[in-house]
Motif scaffolding. Structure first.
Motif, PDB file in Angstrom:
ATOM      1  N   ARG A  91     -70.989  85.401  79.328  1.00 15.37           N
ATOM      2  CA  ARG A  91     -71.168  83.963  79.336  1.00 15.37           C
ATOM      3  C   ARG A  91     -70.264  83.271  78.319  1.00 15.37           C
ATOM      4  NH1 ARG A  91     -72.138  82.691  83.812  1.00 15.37           N
ATOM      5  NH2 ARG A  91     -72.077  80.608  82.925  1.00 15.37           N
ATOM      6  N   ILE A  92     -70.063  83.892  77.164  1.00 14.56           N
ATOM      7  CA  ILE A  92     -69.185  83.306  76.157  1.00 14.56           C
ATOM      8  C   ILE A  92     -67.768  83.201  76.700  1.00 14.56           C
ATOM      9  CG2 ILE A  92     -68.072  83.733  73.925  1.00 14.56           C
ATOM     10  CD1 ILE A  92     -70.797  82.537  73.644  1.00 14.56           C
ATOM     11  N   ALA A  93     -67.330  84.217  77.448  1.00 14.29           N
ATOM     12  CA  ALA A  93     -65.994  84.176  78.046  1.00 14.29           C
ATOM     13  C   ALA A  93     -65.882  83.019  79.026  1.00 14.29           C
ATOM     14  CB  ALA A  93     -65.695  85.504  78.743  1.00 14.29           C
ATOM     15  N   ALA A  94     -66.941  82.805  79.829  1.00  7.55           N
ATOM     16  CA  ALA A  94     -66.941  81.682  80.776  1.00  7.55           C
ATOM     17  C   ALA A  94     -66.903  80.350  80.033  1.00  7.55           C
ATOM     18  CB  ALA A  94     -68.171  81.754  81.672  1.00  7.55           C
ATOM     19  N   PHE A  95     -67.681  80.255  78.947  1.00  7.30           N
ATOM     20  CA  PHE A  95     -67.689  79.026  78.151  1.00  7.30           C
ATOM     21  C   PHE A  95     -66.311  78.777  77.526  1.00  7.30           C
ATOM     22  CE2 PHE A  95     -72.478  79.705  77.242  1.00  7.30           C
ATOM     23  CZ  PHE A  95     -72.793  79.146  78.470  1.00  7.30           C
ATOM     24  N   PHE A  96     -65.694  79.852  77.035  1.00  6.51           N
ATOM     25  CA  PHE A  96     -64.366  79.725  76.427  1.00  6.51           C
ATOM     26  C   PHE A  96     -63.367  79.188  77.440  1.00  6.51           C
ATOM     27  CE2 PHE A  96     -60.126  81.046  75.399  1.00  6.51           C
ATOM     28  CZ  PHE A  96     -60.029  80.922  74.029  1.00  6.51           C
ATOM     29  N   ALA A  97     -63.349  79.784  78.626  1.00  9.95           N
ATOM     30  CA  ALA A  97     -62.402  79.360  79.656  1.00  9.95           C
ATOM     31  C   ALA A  97     -62.638  77.897  80.026  1.00  9.95           C
ATOM     32  CB  ALA A  97     -62.523  80.257  80.880  1.00  9.95           C
ATOM     33  N   ARG A  98     -63.909  77.541  80.190  1.00 10.98           N
ATOM     34  CA  ARG A  98     -64.249  76.173  80.583  1.00 10.98           C
ATOM     35  C   ARG A  98     -63.819  75.174  79.511  1.00 10.98           C
ATOM     36  NH1 ARG A  98     -70.370  75.603  81.807  1.00 10.98           N
ATOM     37  NH2 ARG A  98     -70.138  77.761  82.485  1.00 10.98           N
ATOM     38  N   ALA A  99     -64.017  75.537  78.245  1.00 11.49           N
ATOM     39  CA  ALA A  99     -63.658  74.632  77.150  1.00 11.49           C
ATOM     40  C   ALA A  99     -62.153  74.563  76.930  1.00 11.49           C
ATOM     41  CB  ALA A  99     -64.345  75.082  75.863  1.00 11.49           C
ATOM     42  N   ALA A 100     -61.453  75.669  77.184  1.00  8.76           N
ATOM     43  CA  ALA A 100     -60.017  75.730  76.897  1.00  8.76           C
ATOM     44  C   ALA A 100     -59.174  74.947  77.891  1.00  8.76           C
ATOM     45  CB  ALA A 100     -59.560  77.191  76.872  1.00  8.76           C
ATOM     46  N   ALA A 101     -59.624  74.854  79.140  1.00 10.09           N
ATOM     47  CA  ALA A 101     -58.802  74.247  80.192  1.00 10.09           C
ATOM     48  C   ALA A 101     -58.363  72.814  79.888  1.00 10.09           C
ATOM     49  CB  ALA A 101     -59.525  74.325  81.532  1.00 10.09           C
ATOM     50  N   PRO A 102     -59.260  71.901  79.475  1.00 14.25           N
ATOM     51  CA  PRO A 102     -58.806  70.525  79.192  1.00 14.25           C
ATOM     52  C   PRO A 102     -57.780  70.456  78.064  1.00 14.25           C
ATOM     53  CG  PRO A 102     -61.195  70.603  79.421  1.00 14.25           C
ATOM     54  CD  PRO A 102     -60.722  72.021  79.351  1.00 14.25           C
ATOM     55  N   TYR A 103     -57.967  71.270  77.035  1.00 13.09           N
ATOM     56  CA  TYR A 103     -57.023  71.267  75.918  1.00 13.09           C
ATOM     57  C   TYR A 103     -55.673  71.801  76.367  1.00 13.09           C
ATOM     58  CZ  TYR A 103     -55.907  71.115  70.921  1.00 13.09           C
ATOM     59  OH  TYR A 103     -55.372  70.783  69.693  1.00 13.09           O
ATOM     60  N   GLY A 104     -55.694  72.851  77.196  1.00 15.79           N
ATOM     61  CA  GLY A 104     -54.447  73.394  77.731  1.00 15.79           C
ATOM     62  C   GLY A 104     -53.721  72.384  78.591  1.00 15.79           C
ATOM     63  N   ALA A 105     -54.482  71.650  79.414  1.00 18.19           N
ATOM     64  CA  ALA A 105     -53.875  70.606  80.252  1.00 18.19           C
ATOM     65  C   ALA A 105     -53.246  69.518  79.381  1.00 18.19           C
ATOM     66  CB  ALA A 105     -54.919  70.016  81.184  1.00 18.19           C
ATOM     67  N   LEU A 106     -53.949  69.141  78.311  1.00 21.17           N
ATOM     68  CA  LEU A 106     -53.420  68.122  77.399  1.00 21.17           C
ATOM     69  C   LEU A 106     -52.112  68.586  76.766  1.00 21.17           C
ATOM     70  CD1 LEU A 106     -53.642  65.488  75.756  1.00 21.17           C
ATOM     71  CD2 LEU A 106     -55.036  66.766  74.095  1.00 21.17           C
ATOM     72  N   MET A 107     -52.066  69.824  76.270  1.00 26.36           N
ATOM     73  CA  MET A 107     -50.856  70.341  75.649  1.00 26.36           C
ATOM     74  C   MET A 107     -49.701  70.428  76.647  1.00 26.36           C
ATOM     75  SD  MET A 107     -51.289  70.817  72.388  1.00 26.36           S
ATOM     76  CE  MET A 107     -52.153  69.240  72.496  1.00 26.36           C
ATOM     77  N   THR A 108     -50.005  70.780  77.884  1.00 29.74           N
ATOM     78  CA  THR A 108     -48.963  70.844  78.914  1.00 29.74           C
ATOM     79  C   THR A 108     -48.413  69.457  79.197  1.00 29.74           C
ATOM     80  OG1 THR A 108     -50.165  72.709  79.897  1.00 29.74           O
ATOM     81  CG2 THR A 108     -48.401  71.739  81.204  1.00 29.74           C
ATOM     82  N   ALA A 109     -49.305  68.476  79.293  1.00 28.22           N
ATOM     83  CA  ALA A 109     -48.874  67.101  79.522  1.00 28.22           C
ATOM     84  C   ALA A 109     -48.027  66.583  78.359  1.00 28.22           C
ATOM     85  CB  ALA A 109     -50.087  66.196  79.733  1.00 28.22           C
ATOM     86  N   VAL A 110     -48.426  66.911  77.124  1.00 32.23           N
ATOM     87  CA  VAL A 110     -47.651  66.502  75.949  1.00 32.23           C
ATOM     88  C   VAL A 110     -46.278  67.166  75.961  1.00 32.23           C
ATOM     89  CG1 VAL A 110     -47.511  66.661  73.422  1.00 32.23           C
ATOM     90  CG2 VAL A 110     -49.656  65.987  74.509  1.00 32.23           C
ATOM     91  N   ALA A 111     -46.233  68.461  76.317  1.00 33.90           N
ATOM     92  CA  ALA A 111     -44.952  69.174  76.388  1.00 33.90           C
ATOM     93  C   ALA A 111     -44.030  68.532  77.422  1.00 33.90           C
ATOM     94  CB  ALA A 111     -45.192  70.640  76.720  1.00 33.90           C
ATOM     95  N   LEU A 112     -44.569  68.186  78.579  1.00 34.71           N
ATOM     96  CA  LEU A 112     -43.763  67.555  79.620  1.00 34.71           C
ATOM     97  C   LEU A 112     -43.295  66.163  79.195  1.00 34.71           C
ATOM     98  CD1 LEU A 112     -45.854  68.631  82.737  1.00 34.71           C
ATOM     99  CD2 LEU A 112     -43.496  69.325  82.251  1.00 34.71           C
ATOM    100  N   ALA A 113     -44.187  65.391  78.592  1.00 34.71           N
ATOM    101  CA  ALA A 113     -43.837  64.024  78.179  1.00 34.71           C
ATOM    102  C   ALA A 113     -42.782  64.021  77.079  1.00 34.71           C
ATOM    103  CB  ALA A 113     -45.089  63.286  77.716  1.00 34.71           C
ATOM    104  N   THR A 114     -42.984  64.864  76.055  1.00 34.67           N
ATOM    105  CA  THR A 114     -42.002  64.905  74.957  1.00 34.67           C
ATOM    106  C   THR A 114     -40.683  65.498  75.426  1.00 34.67           C
ATOM    107  OG1 THR A 114     -43.008  67.006  74.226  1.00 34.67           O
ATOM    108  CG2 THR A 114     -43.703  64.989  73.100  1.00 34.67           C
ATOM    109  N   GLY A 115     -40.749  66.439  76.367  1.00 38.60           N
ATOM    110  CA  GLY A 115     -39.516  66.978  76.935  1.00 38.60           C
ATOM    111  C   GLY A 115     -38.738  65.915  77.691  1.00 38.60           C
ATOM    112  N   ALA A 116     -39.459  65.054  78.411  1.00 36.74           N
ATOM    113  CA  ALA A 116     -38.803  63.965  79.136  1.00 36.74           C
ATOM    114  C   ALA A 116     -38.164  62.968  78.177  1.00 36.74           C
ATOM    115  CB  ALA A 116     -39.814  63.260  80.036  1.00 36.74           C
ATOM    116  N   ILE A 117     -38.876  62.659  77.072  1.00 33.52           N
ATOM    117  CA  ILE A 117     -38.340  61.725  76.074  1.00 33.52           C
ATOM    118  C   ILE A 117     -37.072  62.301  75.447  1.00 33.52           C
ATOM    119  CG2 ILE A 117     -38.799  60.641  73.834  1.00 33.52           C
ATOM    120  CD1 ILE A 117     -41.779  60.546  74.715  1.00 33.52           C
ATOM    121  N   TRP A 118     -37.087  63.605  75.171  1.00 29.75           N
ATOM    122  CA  TRP A 118     -35.907  64.262  74.601  1.00 29.75           C
ATOM    123  C   TRP A 118     -34.792  64.387  75.633  1.00 29.75           C
ATOM    124  CZ3 TRP A 118     -33.649  68.989  75.961  1.00 29.75           C
ATOM    125  CH2 TRP A 118     -32.671  69.474  75.079  1.00 29.75           C
TER     126      TRP A 118
END
Length: 243
Positions: A90-117
């Motif tokens: 269950r902890i693994a499931a909770f970890f995956a569920r909690a990590a996904a939004p943060y991972g999506a945010l970091m990916t979006a930031v990487a794409l946005a800053t890459g576009a600006i650069w």
């Protein structure tokens, strides 16, 4: 395999996680924010200007940590999904569920800053380069994981189906990493982790390392709090169902 399963059951439990979180968060959160402040000021204000890219290079102090986290978090999400799929942790499931939004945010930031650069460097905000395209696919994988979680009301089924998606999607990570070698790419090759050592000067490298530590520490703080909230939510749900 059975030994590993028993070891995980003893040590990776909701109660054990809550004890770990209570011990770590009081010092990790201030440390993470202090690292971020030092790294940002050092990199954005005091690191020397690049002789070719001028001050536009400074976006690496946000872009590089975000891009690295986007891939690292997905690998951790896939590993946690595998643990849940095989051993129903269950902890693994909770970890995956909690990590996904943060991972999506970091990916979006990487794409946005890459576009600006990319605009002053390549003359365009976007090009269907192999590295950029595979990073965009990573964002879609994160979003698909979260949408699948949200679309299925039964938690165990949602975690199982999302785990399959996460495990299959991990094949995109080596594609992102090696895309600059496998295809003709506008994106520069490895700067930090390369056979001959980092290709960036030390005066620019050290603030980048501090920013990397800050970003990973902030993720650790987020995941400790996120998993703790999911544990509490599951506990309340069980109490309501039992009443």
């Amino acid at each position: 395999m059975n030994f590993l399963h028993k070891w995980l059951q003893r040590r990776v439990s909701p109660a054990g996680f809550e004890r770990l979180s209570a011990a770590v968060l009081p010092w990790l959160a201030p440390l993470a924010w202090a690292l971020l402040a030092v790294g940002a000021v050092w990199g954005l204000a005091f690191a020397p200007m690049d002789y070719q890219q001028k001050n536009s290079f400074r976006i690496i102090y946000i872009h590089v940590p975000a891009a690295m986290l986007s891939m690292s978090i997905y690998v951790l999400l896939a590993l946690a999904s595998l643990l849940f799929f095989v051993w129903r942790s269950r902890i693994a499931a909770f970890f995956a569920r909690a990590a996904a939004p943060y991972g999506a945010l970091m990916t979006a930031v990487a794409l946005a800053t890459g576009a600006i650069w990319g605009k002053p460097t390549w003359g365009t905000f976007w090009t269907w380069d192999a590295r950029l395209t595979s990073e965009l696919i990573l964002l879609f994988l994160y979003l698909a994981y979260m949408l699948l979680q949200a679309s299925i009301e039964e938690r165990d089924q949602a975690d199982r189906l999302s785990a399959i998606l996460a495990i299959v999607g991990v094949i995109n990570i080596p594609v992102i990493h090696y895309s600059v070698l496998w295809w003709n790419s506008l994106h520069q090759g490895a700067t930090l982790f390369r056979a001959g050592g980092p290709s960036i000067d030390g005066t620019m490298l050290w603030p980048l390392i501090v920013m990397l530590l800050a970003f990973y520490a902030l993720f650790a703080v987020y995941i400790l709090r996120g998993v703790g909230n999911l544990i509490l939510e599951a506990r309340i749900r069980r109490q309501l169902e039992g009443s």
